[in-house]
Design a protein around this motif. Structure first.
Motif, PDB file in Angstrom:
ATOM      1  N   ILE A 134      27.246  46.677  41.091  1.00 28.35           N
ATOM      2  CA  ILE A 134      28.692  46.826  41.170  1.00 28.35           C
ATOM      3  C   ILE A 134      29.339  45.565  40.612  1.00 28.35           C
ATOM      4  O   ILE A 134      28.826  44.452  40.809  1.00 28.35           O
ATOM      5  N   VAL A 135      30.444  45.724  39.878  1.00 28.69           N
ATOM      6  CA  VAL A 135      31.126  44.601  39.220  1.00 28.69           C
ATOM      7  C   VAL A 135      32.625  44.738  39.466  1.00 28.69           C
ATOM      8  O   VAL A 135      33.169  45.854  39.408  1.00 28.69           O
ATOM      9  N   ARG A 136      33.285  43.626  39.739  1.00 28.16           N
ATOM     10  CA  ARG A 136      34.740  43.631  39.922  1.00 28.16           C
ATOM     11  C   ARG A 136      35.336  42.364  39.310  1.00 28.16           C
ATOM     12  O   ARG A 136      34.811  41.261  39.498  1.00 28.16           O
ATOM     13  N   PHE A 137      36.452  42.544  38.587  1.00 28.79           N
ATOM     14  CA  PHE A 137      37.190  41.419  38.009  1.00 28.79           C
ATOM     15  C   PHE A 137      38.651  41.517  38.441  1.00 28.79           C
ATOM     16  O   PHE A 137      39.242  42.605  38.426  1.00 28.79           O
ATOM     17  N   ASP A 138      39.233  40.357  38.812  1.00 29.70           N
ATOM     18  CA  ASP A 138      40.638  40.281  39.226  1.00 29.70           C
ATOM     19  C   ASP A 138      41.373  39.286  38.347  1.00 29.70           C
ATOM     20  O   ASP A 138      40.881  38.168  38.109  1.00 29.70           O
ATOM     21  N   LEU A 139      42.555  39.677  37.877  1.00 25.71           N
ATOM     22  CA  LEU A 139      43.462  38.782  37.162  1.00 25.71           C
ATOM     23  C   LEU A 139      44.764  38.743  37.940  1.00 25.71           C
ATOM     24  O   LEU A 139      45.409  39.786  38.149  1.00 25.71           O
ATOM     25  N   ASP A 140      45.161  37.550  38.415  1.00 32.50           N
ATOM     26  CA  ASP A 140      46.341  37.413  39.267  1.00 32.50           C
ATOM     27  C   ASP A 140      47.273  36.338  38.721  1.00 32.50           C
ATOM     28  O   ASP A 140      46.819  35.319  38.183  1.00 32.50           O
ATOM     29  N   LYS A 141      48.557  36.570  38.891  1.00 30.93           N
ATOM     30  CA  LYS A 141      49.576  35.562  38.633  1.00 30.93           C
ATOM     31  C   LYS A 141      50.064  35.047  39.974  1.00 30.93           C
ATOM     32  O   LYS A 141      50.594  35.806  40.795  1.00 30.93           O
ATOM     33  N   MET A 142      49.856  33.746  40.227  1.00 35.29           N
ATOM     34  CA  MET A 142      50.232  33.134  41.494  1.00 35.29           C
ATOM     35  C   MET A 142      51.482  32.282  41.317  1.00 35.29           C
ATOM     36  O   MET A 142      51.832  31.891  40.195  1.00 35.29           O
ATOM     37  N   ASP A 143      52.163  31.959  42.425  1.00 42.30           N
ATOM     38  CA  ASP A 143      53.247  30.991  42.360  1.00 42.30           C
ATOM     39  C   ASP A 143      52.724  29.635  42.845  1.00 42.30           C
ATOM     40  O   ASP A 143      51.535  29.476  43.147  1.00 42.30           O
ATOM     41  N   ASP A 144      53.605  28.644  42.927  1.00 48.17           N
ATOM     42  CA  ASP A 144      53.164  27.298  43.292  1.00 48.17           C
ATOM     43  C   ASP A 144      52.657  27.210  44.726  1.00 48.17           C
ATOM     44  O   ASP A 144      51.966  26.258  45.092  1.00 48.17           O
ATOM     45  N   ASN A 145      53.012  28.194  45.577  1.00 51.28           N
ATOM     46  CA  ASN A 145      52.551  28.214  46.960  1.00 51.28           C
ATOM     47  C   ASN A 145      51.368  29.156  47.154  1.00 51.28           C
ATOM     48  O   ASN A 145      51.055  29.526  48.282  1.00 51.28           O
ATOM     49  N   ASP A 146      50.741  29.564  46.036  1.00 52.50           N
ATOM     50  CA  ASP A 146      49.549  30.414  46.059  1.00 52.50           C
ATOM     51  C   ASP A 146      49.823  31.822  46.570  1.00 52.50           C
ATOM     52  O   ASP A 146      48.941  32.483  47.111  1.00 52.50           O
ATOM     53  N   ASN A 147      51.077  32.290  46.395  1.00 54.68           N
ATOM     54  CA  ASN A 147      51.401  33.683  46.675  1.00 54.68           C
ATOM     55  C   ASN A 147      51.151  34.515  45.422  1.00 54.68           C
ATOM     56  O   ASN A 147      51.502  34.107  44.316  1.00 54.68           O
ATOM     57  N   ARG A 148      50.562  35.693  45.590  1.00 57.76           N
ATOM     58  CA  ARG A 148      50.323  36.574  44.449  1.00 57.76           C
ATOM     59  C   ARG A 148      51.628  37.239  44.023  1.00 57.76           C
ATOM     60  O   ARG A 148      52.314  37.875  44.819  1.00 57.76           O
ATOM     61  N   LEU A 149      51.971  37.120  42.739  1.00 62.94           N
ATOM     62  CA  LEU A 149      53.151  37.764  42.189  1.00 62.94           C
ATOM     63  C   LEU A 149      52.801  39.045  41.440  1.00 62.94           C
ATOM     64  O   LEU A 149      53.633  39.949  41.322  1.00 62.94           O
ATOM     65  N   PHE A 150      51.574  39.104  40.924  1.00 64.69           N
ATOM     66  CA  PHE A 150      51.117  40.248  40.134  1.00 64.69           C
ATOM     67  C   PHE A 150      49.597  40.213  40.114  1.00 64.69           C
ATOM     68  O   PHE A 150      48.992  39.143  40.096  1.00 64.69           O
ATOM     69  N   GLY A 151      48.970  41.382  40.151  1.00 66.53           N
ATOM     70  CA  GLY A 151      47.521  41.415  40.118  1.00 66.53           C
ATOM     71  C   GLY A 151      46.996  42.651  39.412  1.00 66.53           C
ATOM     72  O   GLY A 151      47.614  43.719  39.459  1.00 66.53           O
ATOM     73  N   LEU A 152      45.865  42.493  38.734  1.00 60.04           N
ATOM     74  CA  LEU A 152      45.193  43.600  38.057  1.00 60.04           C
ATOM     75  C   LEU A 152      43.701  43.502  38.373  1.00 60.04           C
ATOM     76  O   LEU A 152      43.085  42.456  38.161  1.00 60.04           O
ATOM     77  N   THR A 153      43.127  44.600  38.912  1.00 64.05           N
ATOM     78  CA  THR A 153      41.728  44.627  39.311  1.00 64.05           C
ATOM     79  C   THR A 153      41.006  45.751  38.578  1.00 64.05           C
ATOM     80  O   THR A 153      41.504  46.883  38.519  1.00 64.05           O
ATOM     81  N   ALA A 154      39.833  45.448  38.028  1.00 60.61           N
ATOM     82  CA  ALA A 154      38.979  46.443  37.381  1.00 60.61           C
ATOM     83  C   ALA A 154      37.625  46.434  38.076  1.00 60.61           C
ATOM     84  O   ALA A 154      37.016  45.370  38.253  1.00 60.61           O
ATOM     85  N   GLN A 155      37.161  47.624  38.485  1.00 58.20           N
ATOM     86  CA  GLN A 155      35.880  47.744  39.187  1.00 58.20           C
ATOM     87  C   GLN A 155      35.038  48.830  38.546  1.00 58.20           C
ATOM     88  O   GLN A 155      35.536  49.897  38.208  1.00 58.20           O
ATOM     89  N   ILE A 156      33.744  48.537  38.387  1.00 60.51           N
ATOM     90  CA  ILE A 156      32.764  49.530  37.952  1.00 60.51           C
ATOM     91  C   ILE A 156      31.647  49.543  38.990  1.00 60.51           C
ATOM     92  O   ILE A 156      31.031  48.512  39.252  1.00 60.51           O
ATOM     93  N   ALA A 157      31.424  50.713  39.587  1.00 63.71           N
ATOM     94  CA  ALA A 157      30.363  50.863  40.580  1.00 63.71           C
ATOM     95  C   ALA A 157      29.433  51.978  40.115  1.00 63.71           C
ATOM     96  O   ALA A 157      29.888  53.095  39.859  1.00 63.71           O
ATOM     97  N   TRP A 158      28.144  51.680  39.991  1.00 65.06           N
ATOM     98  CA  TRP A 158      27.168  52.698  39.606  1.00 65.06           C
ATOM     99  C   TRP A 158      26.778  53.487  40.849  1.00 65.06           C
ATOM    100  O   TRP A 158      26.339  52.902  41.845  1.00 65.06           O
ATOM    101  N   THR A 159      26.891  54.854  40.789  1.00 66.44           N
ATOM    102  CA  THR A 159      26.777  55.668  42.007  1.00 66.44           C
ATOM    103  C   THR A 159      25.754  56.813  41.982  1.00 66.44           C
ATOM    104  O   THR A 159      25.969  57.778  42.746  1.00 66.44           O
ATOM    105  N   PRO A 160      24.675  56.886  41.203  1.00 67.93           N
ATOM    106  CA  PRO A 160      24.217  55.892  40.224  1.00 67.93           C
ATOM    107  C   PRO A 160      24.914  55.965  38.871  1.00 67.93           C
ATOM    108  O   PRO A 160      24.811  55.021  38.090  1.00 67.93           O
TER     109      PRO A 160
END
Length: 277
Positions: free
Chosen positions: A234-260
């Motif tokens: 299983i693989v997951r990647f996250d791309l996030d835009k944070m502010d100066d206080n480490d709050n998430r402003l925007f996020g994009l997550t991609a996941q691939i899980a073999w089932t199989p």
């Protein structure tokens, strides 16, 4: 108006710095699109709303086996950051799905959830990594022959490689336990173990990667063909835009899980802050 003396001004600033921040409240809106191959349930790094919607749909049109499907889910948890270490959340999920040659189902609320995320230990520059525990209880709606209650637990260790904690390593374990209302149906536990890392640039864009192994114990759902157990990557990647206080402003997550066979999920996070620190 009486002006503060320099010493008094410094004391006022120190009091302001040490005064606890009020809780931060926001809707952590998430929009997900998923594709799942025939004969599989996609669980992955979370308990996706699309899985619960898929089981609900089968109560209306049971077939000998699970067809390939795709779905869109909207998760709406109201989240309260009590402080920098503890967050509480609860909300609902709405989904629409399409299985086999069937038409897309109407958008409907298919589950509710409550949970807590807490940092049980902070690294703070020491040799022991930060430990974070997240627990989520999810109940499918409406109640029916395949209605489920799921308990998802994630324990993650995060080891920062610099003082600013903008790059580091991750390791974690997740368990998903699912109880199903039907007497002749069972979904056995799902486990995920993973390692990864993160990097945050000066402009507050942050990328996180996780690679691991998912082990699913299989399932038997009424008159459907049994779902075989598997242990796959299983693989997951996250791309996030944070502010100066480490709050998430925007996020994009991609996941691939073999089932199989591979199951895909793409999630867009657009938090709506009601109060913000």
């Amino acid at each position: 108006m009486l002006a503060l003396a320099p010493a008094d001004a410094r004391a006022a600033d120190e009091d302001e710095d040490t005064k606890p921040s009020p809780p931060q409240v926001y809707l952590d809106l998430r929009t997900s699109y998923s594709r799942v191959p025939a004969g599989a349930l996609s669980i992955g790094f979370s308990t996706p709303s699309s899985m619960l919607a898929r089981l609900s749909e089968l109560t209306l049109r049971p077939t000998p086996s699970l067809p390939a499907s795709q779905g869109v889910a909207w998760d709406v948890p109201l989240t309260v950051d009590v402080n920098d270490q503890v967050s509480l959340y609860g909300g609902f999920s709405a989904t629409t799905s399409q299985a086999g040659d069937s038409a897309w189902t109407p958008v409907a609320i298919t589950s509710w959830n409550v949970g807590v995320q807490a940092e049980i230990y902070q690294q703070n520059g020491g040799p022991i990594p930060t430990l974070t525990l997240q627990t989520t209880l999810t109940r499918a709606l409406p109640s029916g022959p395949l209605a489920t209650t799921s308990l998802n637990n994630v324990l993650e260790a995060s080891y920062a490689l610099n003082a600013d904690e903008t790059r580091g390593l991750l390791a974690g374990m997740q368990s998903t336990l699912t109880a199903i209302d039907a007497d002749r149906a069972e979904i056995r536990p799902n486990w995920v173990g993973y390692v990864g890392g993160f990097y945050q640039w000066d402009n507050n864009w942050k990328v996180t990667g996780r690679v691991g192994v998912q082990s699913f114990g299989g399932a038997q759902l009424l008159n459907l063909a049994p779902l075989a157990a598997f242990t796959e990557p299983i693989v997951r990647f996250d791309l996030d835009k944070m502010d100066d206080n480490d709050n998430r402003l925007f996020g994009l997550t991609a996941q691939i899980a073999w089932t199989p066979k591979p199951a895909y999920q793409l999630t867009l996070r657009t938090p709506l802050f009601l109060t913000k620190n």
